[in-house]
Design an enzyme around this catalytic site. Structure first.
Site, PDB file in Angstrom:
ATOM      1  N   SER A 180       1.188  -1.231  -0.007  1.00  6.68           N
ATOM      2  CA  SER A 180      -0.459  -0.025   0.030  1.00  6.68           C
ATOM      3  C   SER A 180       0.883   1.462  -0.062  1.00  6.68           C
ATOM      4  O   SER A 180       0.252   2.249  -0.439  1.00  6.68           O
ATOM      5  CB  SER A 180      -1.001   0.021   1.273  1.00  6.68           C
ATOM      6  OG  SER A 180      -0.500  -0.071   2.509  1.00  6.68           O
ATOM      7  N   HIS A 208      -5.006  -2.880  -3.163  1.00  8.93           N
ATOM      8  CA  HIS A 208      -4.727  -1.902  -4.290  1.00  8.93           C
ATOM      9  C   HIS A 208      -4.636  -2.711  -5.605  1.00  8.93           C
ATOM     10  O   HIS A 208      -3.928  -1.799  -6.496  1.00  8.93           O
ATOM     11  CB  HIS A 208      -3.395  -0.968  -3.489  1.00  8.93           C
ATOM     12  CG  HIS A 208      -3.755  -0.310  -2.549  1.00  8.93           C
ATOM     13  ND1 HIS A 208      -3.949   0.693  -2.586  1.00  8.93           N
ATOM     14  CD2 HIS A 208      -3.150  -0.869  -0.852  1.00  8.93           C
ATOM     15  CE1 HIS A 208      -3.796   1.036  -0.917  1.00  8.93           C
ATOM     16  NE2 HIS A 208      -3.464   0.027  -0.638  1.00  8.93           N
ATOM     17  N   LYS A 240     -11.892   1.419  -3.106  1.00 10.62           N
ATOM     18  CA  LYS A 240     -10.134   2.360  -3.598  1.00 10.62           C
ATOM     19  C   LYS A 240     -10.659   2.174  -5.117  1.00 10.62           C
ATOM     20  O   LYS A 240     -12.032   2.867  -5.304  1.00 10.62           O
ATOM     21  CB  LYS A 240      -9.211   1.844  -3.009  1.00 10.62           C
ATOM     22  CG  LYS A 240      -8.928   2.251  -1.549  1.00 10.62           C
ATOM     23  CD  LYS A 240      -7.383   0.880  -1.018  1.00 10.62           C
ATOM     24  CE  LYS A 240      -7.743   1.625   0.745  1.00 10.62           C
ATOM     25  NZ  LYS A 240      -7.187   0.433   1.403  1.00 10.62           N
TER      26      LYS A 240
HETATM   27  C1  LIG Z   1      -7.191  -0.205   2.962  1.00  8.07           C
HETATM   28  C2  LIG Z   1      -6.804  -1.061   2.773  1.00  8.07           C
HETATM   29  C3  LIG Z   1      -7.221  -1.987   3.932  1.00  8.07           C
HETATM   30  C4  LIG Z   1      -8.142  -1.239   4.770  1.00  8.07           C
HETATM   31  O1  LIG Z   1     -10.216  -1.339   3.816  1.00  8.07           O
HETATM   32  P1  LIG Z   1     -10.302  -0.329   5.036  1.00  8.07           P
HETATM   33  O2  LIG Z   1     -12.110  -0.581   3.976  1.00  8.07           O
HETATM   34  O3  LIG Z   1     -10.205   0.988   4.657  1.00  8.07           O
HETATM   35  O4  LIG Z   1     -10.658  -0.660   5.834  1.00  8.07           O
HETATM   36  C5  LIG Z   1      -6.508  -3.138   4.154  1.00  8.07           C
HETATM   37  N1  LIG Z   1      -5.349  -3.326   3.768  1.00  8.07           N
HETATM   38  C6  LIG Z   1      -5.030  -2.557   3.039  1.00  8.07           C
HETATM   39  C7  LIG Z   1      -3.796  -2.872   2.255  1.00  8.07           C
HETATM   40  C8  LIG Z   1      -5.313  -1.091   2.248  1.00  8.07           C
HETATM   41  O5  LIG Z   1      -4.240  -0.306   1.910  1.00  8.07           O
END
Ligand SMILES: *Cc1c(COP(=O)(O)O)cnc(C)c1O
Length: 390
Positions: A180, A208, A240
């Site tokens: 991330s 991602h 995302k």
């Molecule tokens: C954003 C993210 C999460 C958490 O997801 P949310 O829906 O925002 O709680 C988990 N793992 C990774 C790698 C992330 O980038």
């Protein structure tokens, strides 16, 4: 009389964070997600959203949310196992299973909760969970909550993991698919072989990669040609690339039924609004169909990397929309971010503890909603950064 009160202790800690340039402040967004936003009353061009495909404010996704609310109202009313599991949620689960090529998928309210749910359901006291050193905080927290022993292997190092595995047994191996904060890919084929040899579950958190990599945005396992046998647990988020909110875990029938019976962050929480599921269904259909979004994104990344190389900026090996510029100290990352902000460009500084100490950075991200001219404007502002090579 404030001396020695608990609140005074907090204030002393906050003052120390401020002195170390580690204090975090929220900016107030005054426009929908998109490259051209309005922050704290000023127009900005932003490069720090995870809205990789430009779907967060897409008119068709907005319309699906509206008609979903007309049909379903707002609240789901209860947890999935009580009476909150609507036909909209169910259709979305079926669409996610189909997209990812797995027998079943299960919705969670957030990615954080999905990781807590799956790891605590599969590992417990006496087990060992292996995680990449740079995994997302939610994966690390999940292992701690599970009471299993947590061992962190060197970043993206399947051989290092194999050496650690030789010393004991593993219940589960967890990795980000796309890291991330670094944007690089996990070596999934090697990790899949290693975990299979160890008889351990492999969990890939593809927050991602989903929507961005693989055929039709099927994610990083698909990018490597891996299916259910190699990656038995695929976790994805919906906030995302898909531009909405929520998360899911996809895998076998037995895995999903086990999560329904025992994942506490699934059971003991209210289902997300059904209208949101309707909006996500629309977003997934667009993401899958419109390959031009991924192609355009990829052209933007190439343009950025070529321009940045010409400027002499040190890039990392990331092939994804996450393009970090390492600053080292938190102070330097903040100074860069503030200089960009004066030029009307928003890139937040990422500092410890989100990244290891000494690796503070600008985390630049691109979206299919950016234009080539936006990238050129960013490059121009980067070329004027103070003491970039200091
Ligand atoms: C954003 C993210 C999460 C958490 O997801 P949310 O829906 O925002 O709680 C988990 N793992 C990774 C790698 C992330 O980038």
């Amino acid at each position: 009389m404030t001396s020695g009160t608990p609140d005074q202790g907090l204030r002393a800690n906050l003052a120390r964070l401020e002195a170390q340039q580690l204090y975090r402040r929220r900016r107030i967004q005054e426009a929908p997600q998109g490259p051209h936003g309005m922050v704290d009353g000023r127009p900005v061009l932003s490069f720090c959203s995870n809205d990789y495909l430009g779907l967060a404010a897409h008119p068709k996704v907005v319309a699906a949310l509206q008609s979903g609310a007309d049909h379903w109202g707002v609240g789901s009313g209860a947890a999935h196992l009580v009476n909150g599991h609507s036909a909209a949620h169910h259709r979305l689960e079926e669409a996610l299973a189909e997209l990812t090529g797995r027998p079943r998928a299960l919705l969670f309210s957030t990615g954080y909760m999905a990781n807590l749910g799956v790891i605590t359901a599969l590992a417990g006291r006496g087990d060992t969970v292996f995680e990449d050193r740079l995994n997302h905080a939610s994966l690390l927290d999940a292992a701690l909550l599970s009471r299993a022993r947590l061992k962190r292997y060197p970043h993206a190092d399947a051989a290092g993991l194999a050496r650690m595995l030789a010393e004991g047994s593993a219940q589960l191996i967890a990795t980000d698919g796309v890291f991330s904060m670094d944007g690089d890919l996990a070596p999934l084929p090697a990790l899949a072989a290693t975990s299979r040899e160890a008889g351990a579950w492999l969990l890939v958190d593809d927050a991602h990669g989903l929507g961005v990599l693989g055929r039709g945005g099927r994610g990083s396992p698909d990018h490597f040609g891996l299916g259910l046998d190699e990656v038995p647990i695929l976790m994805g988020t919906l906030g995302k690339a898909f531009g909405t909110f929520g998360a899911f875990v996809a895998g076998s029938e037995a895995l999903i039924e086990t999560l329904i019976q025992s994942a506490r962050s699934y059971i003991y929480t209210t289902a997300t609004p059904p209208a949101l599921a309707a909006a996500t269904l629309e977003a997934i259909a667009i993401a899958e169909r419109e390959d031009w979004r991924r192609e355009h994104l990829s052209a933007l990344i190439t343009r950025f990397r070529e321009g940045a190389t010409q400027l002499g900026l040190a890039l990392t090996a990331s092939p994804t929309p996450i393009q970090p510029l390492l600053a080292g100290s938190a102070a330097r990352a903040l100074a860069w971010s503030q200089a960009l902000e004066r030029a009307g460009i928003l890139v937040t500084a990422i500092r410890p503890p989100t990244v290891p100490s000494g690796t503070a950075r600008l985390r630049i991200t691109f979206s299919a909603a950016h234009s080539q001219a936006d990238v050129d404007q960013l490059l121009d502002a980067l070329s004027r950064l103070p003491a970039l090579d200091a």
